[in-house]
Design a protein around this motif. Structure first.
Motif, PDB file in Angstrom:
ATOM      1  N   ILE A  86      34.702 -20.283  17.829  1.00 24.30           N
ATOM      2  CA  ILE A  86      35.128 -20.746  19.491  1.00 24.30           C
ATOM      3  C   ILE A  86      36.758 -19.946  19.839  1.00 24.30           C
ATOM      4  N   GLU A  87      37.586 -20.032  18.710  1.00 25.75           N
ATOM      5  CA  GLU A  87      38.626 -19.287  19.150  1.00 25.75           C
ATOM      6  C   GLU A  87      38.313 -17.642  19.158  1.00 25.75           C
ATOM      7  N   VAL A  88      37.369 -17.223  18.713  1.00 21.68           N
ATOM      8  CA  VAL A  88      36.881 -15.786  18.609  1.00 21.68           C
ATOM      9  C   VAL A  88      36.495 -15.612  20.299  1.00 21.68           C
ATOM     10  N   VAL A  89      35.547 -16.373  20.450  1.00 20.26           N
ATOM     11  CA  VAL A  89      35.232 -16.413  21.855  1.00 20.26           C
ATOM     12  C   VAL A  89      36.148 -16.684  23.063  1.00 20.26           C
ATOM     13  N   PHE A  90      37.233 -17.507  22.680  1.00 23.59           N
ATOM     14  CA  PHE A  90      38.102 -17.609  23.707  1.00 23.59           C
ATOM     15  C   PHE A  90      39.071 -16.487  23.615  1.00 23.59           C
ATOM     16  N   VAL A  91      39.374 -15.807  22.728  1.00 20.49           N
ATOM     17  CA  VAL A  91      40.522 -14.679  22.657  1.00 20.49           C
ATOM     18  C   VAL A  91      39.776 -13.600  23.500  1.00 20.49           C
ATOM     19  N   SER A  92      38.407 -13.473  23.174  1.00 19.00           N
ATOM     20  CA  SER A  92      37.602 -12.479  24.427  1.00 19.00           C
ATOM     21  C   SER A  92      37.820 -12.616  25.392  1.00 19.00           C
ATOM     22  N   ALA A  93      37.430 -14.198  25.870  1.00 19.60           N
ATOM     23  CA  ALA A  93      37.578 -14.645  27.313  1.00 19.60           C
ATOM     24  C   ALA A  93      38.813 -14.061  27.699  1.00 19.60           C
ATOM     25  N   LEU A  94      40.018 -14.597  27.005  1.00 19.28           N
ATOM     26  CA  LEU A  94      41.231 -14.169  27.624  1.00 19.28           C
ATOM     27  C   LEU A  94      41.532 -12.757  27.975  1.00 19.28           C
ATOM     28  N   VAL A  95      41.230 -11.928  26.806  1.00 21.17           N
ATOM     29  CA  VAL A  95      41.465 -10.584  26.994  1.00 21.17           C
ATOM     30  C   VAL A  95      40.703 -10.207  28.137  1.00 21.17           C
ATOM     31  N   THR A 143      45.968  -7.842  19.045  1.00 17.39           N
ATOM     32  CA  THR A 143      46.498  -7.882  17.632  1.00 17.39           C
ATOM     33  C   THR A 143      46.891  -9.246  17.477  1.00 17.39           C
ATOM     34  N   ALA A 144      47.980  -9.789  18.041  1.00 17.72           N
ATOM     35  CA  ALA A 144      48.470 -11.060  17.979  1.00 17.72           C
ATOM     36  C   ALA A 144      47.187 -12.053  18.381  1.00 17.72           C
ATOM     37  N   ALA A 145      46.596 -11.825  19.123  1.00 15.39           N
ATOM     38  CA  ALA A 145      45.535 -12.975  19.305  1.00 15.39           C
ATOM     39  C   ALA A 145      44.579 -13.264  18.306  1.00 15.39           C
ATOM     40  N   ILE A 146      44.340 -12.070  17.788  1.00 14.74           N
ATOM     41  CA  ILE A 146      43.347 -11.803  16.284  1.00 14.74           C
ATOM     42  C   ILE A 146      44.183 -12.524  15.228  1.00 14.74           C
ATOM     43  N   ALA A 147      45.461 -12.632  14.943  1.00 15.95           N
ATOM     44  CA  ALA A 147      46.229 -13.171  14.236  1.00 15.95           C
ATOM     45  C   ALA A 147      46.163 -14.550  14.403  1.00 15.95           C
ATOM     46  N   GLU A 148      46.353 -15.091  15.775  1.00 15.22           N
ATOM     47  CA  GLU A 148      46.163 -16.360  16.089  1.00 15.22           C
ATOM     48  C   GLU A 148      44.878 -16.974  15.646  1.00 15.22           C
TER      49      GLU A 148
END
Ligand code: SF4
Ligand code: SF4
Lengths: 193, 656
Positions: free
Chosen positions: B453-462, B412-417
């Protein structure tokens, strides 16, 4: 005078306040649509008409009562059916029909000396067709008014309108209340559109 | 328009079982065939054709030393099914004087499955120059052999040999002192190119299309489909994929507008401030375990890959292996706030400033929650380094299992980010545009692409933190291959069934997709054939290294892709929060929950830590199995063999 404050208490259950169950439900709904539309034949629930796409004949998507560019119909002798009653020009909300009446040569009826429709003004409402008492004006050409280079070219005169015309099966003067029952067979040219 | 129905060729046809059967019949035939083969395979008494020559398997098969490397443990594992006498350990070869066994080993008998642990060390000082020319260097065109400078090491080789069941086996020992360039710069450059050019940029541009196409599919629309290219009468439309290119072109050719009173320098820099951090954080994301140079077609063990992951004889599939990896992420991700703030301020537009304020307030608020949710995972796995984090998950359980609450909070927080719906107040695409309202052309494109790219990064981090990175679930794929032939068959059977079924579904769905569908069906069939092959031969427990690496990369890529899909699904499903709701969710919802999660995790970790007396059952709702990370894993009878599973020390976990 005091200002009253109305307190609205929202009935929120715990389930609403956690958000997650509702979010999950929503996600499931959209995901279901996604998979249905991508994985089933004919794109599932997608109702979009492929109008204007290459390889698709746009006319196959025209509705039955599509209103196209106007035309004027003939009598059996080839003269125009219009009796210059001015019904259409009166009803026209865009005031784009301009008629000058004259006597017909052979009998004592009226006919149009000038019959002009400014297609740029026309809003394609079809009221003129409904108003006409003698099936003289029709919009069943299944063609759009095409763009023109000069403004005047969009103002159609009697000859232009009649060049698209055809004989009408309606009996001049009308058939009375039972016209449906007595009407002759439909013009074969317009059958099966 | 209500009357058009009779004229239309009906776009929808009712689903009929018979039509489905007809369309999927090739796939079904294959399935039947494979099932028949599988059944017949069950009756066959197959024997594992595993290599009988190497009764004793050394782990690692090759030991590589660097000047600062301590003793390396070499395990000798009895892979046969009878006891084996093993002895005559000696170190031979050109530089045998420089290598030594740490403690003397006596001849012994290894029972099946037993492992004998040897420690080999190197006396690096003896290999220090100046000395003779580099041994074994290829001398071409009569060049004089290269002299070694005073404080450089020369290459040293030897091998550890032992005799087992009458056969002498040698484990190569190598000492090398690679230059900084060949050790760090070149691999990093190659990895950057590989990751950025082959994955992130294509995926980010794909997302620009996916976002519109997926939202269309979710909303019963068609979506972008008009961009097409004609080559010699053949027109390709590819479901609108070409819109990626046309959009890029459009952005390049648009007017590059700068408001008259804008701060030109900052206005120009702001998109870079938004874009560059989004790219740079990828440095810490591990997208695979490690590649071992020169051993691509050997079947390696965990020890080999661990050695390569440490940079000896290979390289980890991660651009920068930083011990404080996740802190680095926080540091860089906070920089992205500057991009939005500067964009808003430099545009000389009050709405842009307001948007920038919303953006920075939101990002700063949610960074707190992100940081705190990760702490729970850190307590469980005891490391901040993403690669080690994934290895720790591999050794115990995925973060999703141990930290389910943290997973939801973090996501949730990462999507907000990323400032996307339902948290897209800074932008408010449909109404208020926000901080980049004045931007056009490619400057806007950078914001736009940065967001994806942030979307990709959030996925990678998760997937790194919670979904085990490049690992397949349940540890079915180890460094050597599948954990058993059965898991191999199950994996290929499952993958084959999924592929064939989805291929058949796609075939049915669209006549334009028959090419793609047939490729998928063929792939699925190959999987099924492999499953059957494995059922006959017991194949799958010793795969070549390159296959393991490829499967790891594919797994990671698929996880990231699936999470991107999920993010788009969320973005197009949920309505936007109001600003006060956003803040109260961040500060009153996520923050207390994440702190509670930390306390709970800390308590459980403390209670289950090995040094503490066995405590009562963990409190409910807490991840009950938090500590298999700490305990030994099933893979090694000797617990010391897994230095990768860090024990959360009571000192670190003792906050409560
Ligand atoms: S269609 Fe409507 S606007 Fe057009 S000429 Fe007829 S009455 Fe006038
Ligand atoms: S077209 Fe019809 S309505 Fe119009 S003037 Fe002629 S007869 Fe009358």
């Amino acid at each position: 005078m005091t200002i009253g404050v109305k307190k609205v208490s929202l009935q929120r259950t715990t389930r609403d306040q956690i958000f997650l169950p509702a979010i999950l439900e929503g996600l499931l709904t959209t995901a279901r649509h996604f998979f249905k539309n991508t994985m089933t034949k004919g794109m599932g629930d997608v109702d979009t008409i492929r109008y204007g796409e290459p390889g698709v004949d746009p006319k196959s998507y025209y509705p039955e009562r599509f209103r196209g560019v106007h035309r004027l119909m003939f009598r059996d002798d080839g003269s125009v059916r219009c009796v210059a009653c001015m019904c259409c020009s009166t009803v026209c909300p865009a005031r784009c029909i301009y008629i000058v009446a004259e006597d017909r040569e052979d009998n004592n009826e009226k006919g149009p000396a000038t019959f002009v429709i400014d297609e740029l003004k026309c809003v394609v409402c079809g009221l003129c067709v409904e108003a006409c008492p003698c099936d003289a004006i029709r919009m069943d050409t299944r063609t759009h008014m095409t763009p023109t280079e000069a403004r005047e070219d969009a103002v159609l005169r009697k000859v232009d309108l009649m060049s698209r015309g055809g004989p009408s099966v309606a009996v001049q003067g009308g058939l009375g209340a039972d016209y449906r029952a007595d009407a002759p067979a439909a013009d074969p040219r317009f059958v099966g559109r | 328009m209500s009357n058009h129905a009779p004229v239309l060729p009906s776009p929808r046809r009712p689903l009929r079982v018979r039509a489905l059967v007809r369309a999927a019949s090739p796939a079904m035939l294959w399935l039947l065939l494979c099932a028949a083969l599988g059944v017949s395979a069950c009756g066959t008494d197959y024997k594992s054709t595993a290599d009988t020559a190497s009764v004793i398997r050394p782990e690692p098969v090759r030991a590589v030393f660097h000047p600062s490397t301590g003793p390396i443990a070499v395990d000798l594992v009895n892979t046969s099914d009878k006891p084996v006498a093993i002895g005559e350990f000696r170190i031979e070869g050109p530089d045998w004087t420089s290598f030594a066994l740490v403690e003397p080993v006596n001849a012994t008998v290894l029972r099946p499955g037993d492992r004998l642990k040897l420690h080999v060390k190197v006396e690096a000082a003896e290999l220090l120059g100046p000395g003779e020319p580099i041994r074994g260097a290829v001398v071409e065109h009569g060049d004089a052999p290269e002299e070694i400078a005073a404080d450089e090491y020369r290459h040293g080789t030897a091998h550890l040999s032992f005799k087992a069941a009458g056969v002498v086996t040698a484990v190569p020992l190598e000492f090398e002192d690679p230059s900084w360039v060949s050790q760090y710069v070149l691999p990093a450059l190659i990895k950057v190119l590989l990751l950025v050019m082959a994955f992130i940029m294509p995926l980010a541009s794909l997302l620009t299309w996916m976002e519109r196409k997926q939202s269309a599919m979710m909303q019963d629309r068609i979506g972008p489909n008009m961009a097409r290219v004609s080559i010699g009468g053949v027109t390709l439309r590819l479901w609108g994929l070409l819109h990626i290119a046309t959009d890029g072109l459009k952005m390049l050719f648009k007017e590059d507008f700068i408001p008259r009173r804008a701060h030109r320098a900052l206005y120009t820099l702001a998109p870079l401030f938004a874009f560059v951090p989004a790219m740079v954080v990828f440095a810490i994301v591990p997208f695979g375990d490690a590649v071992c140079y020169g051993q691509l077609f050997d079947s390696l063990s965990e020890a080999d890959v661990a050695q390569c992951a440490a940079g000896r004889g290979g390289t980890p599939l991660q651009i920068a292996q930083i011990d404080v990896g996740l802190l680095y992420y926080f540091a860089i991700a906070s920089l992205a706030t500057y991009g939005t703030t500067l964009a808003g301020w430099a545009s000389y537009n009050k709405w842009a400033v307001l948007g920038a304020l919303r953006a920075s307030a939101q990002m700063i608020s949610y960074e707190v929650a992100i940081g705190l949710t990760i702490v729970g995972a850190l307590l469980c796995y005891g490391t901040l380094e993403p690669h080690a984090l994934v290895k720790a998950q591999e050794a115990s359980h995925w973060g999703l299992v141990l930290q389910p609450i943290a997973f939801i909070l973090f996501f949730t927080a990462a999507i907000a980010e990323t400032k996307r719906a339902p948290f897209d107040l800074p932008e408010g695409e449909s109404e208020i545009i926000g901080y980049f309202i004045e931007y056009s052309g490619m400057r806007f494109g950078l914001f736009f692409l940065g967001e994806f790219i942030e979307v990709v990064f959030v996925s990678a981090l998760v997937s790194t933190l919670f979904l085990g990175g490049w690992n397949l679930p349940f540890g079915i794929l180890g460094a050597h291959g599948f954990s058993s032939a059965l898991t191999c068959q199950l994996f290929f059977l499952g993958a084959g069934l999924v592929l064939t079924a989805s291929g058949a579904a796609i075939w049915r769905a669209s006549k334009h997709a028959e090419g793609v569908a047939s490729v998928i069906i063929v792939l699925g069939t190959i999987h099924l054939v492999v499953a059957v092959w494995s059922a006959f031969t017991g194949w799958g427990t010793a795969l070549p290294h390159i296959a393991i690496v490829t499967i790891g990369l594919l797994t990671w890529g698929l996880k990231v892709l699936a999470l991107c899909w999920l993010q788009l699904l969320i973005r197009w499903t949920l309505p936007r929060f109001r600003y006060d709701q956003l803040m109260s969710l961040g500060w009153k919802g996520l923050l207390p929950l994440s702190i509670a999660n930390i306390v709970l995790t800390a308590l459980v970790v403390y209670a289950l830590a090995p040094s503490a007396p066995p405590a009562a059952a963990p409190p409910t709702g807490a991840p009950p199995t938090a500590v298999p990370a700490a305990g030994g894993t099933a893979e090694a009878p000797t617990p010391a063999a897994a230095p990768k599973s860090p024990n959360p020390s009571p000192a670190a976990a003792g906050q409560p």
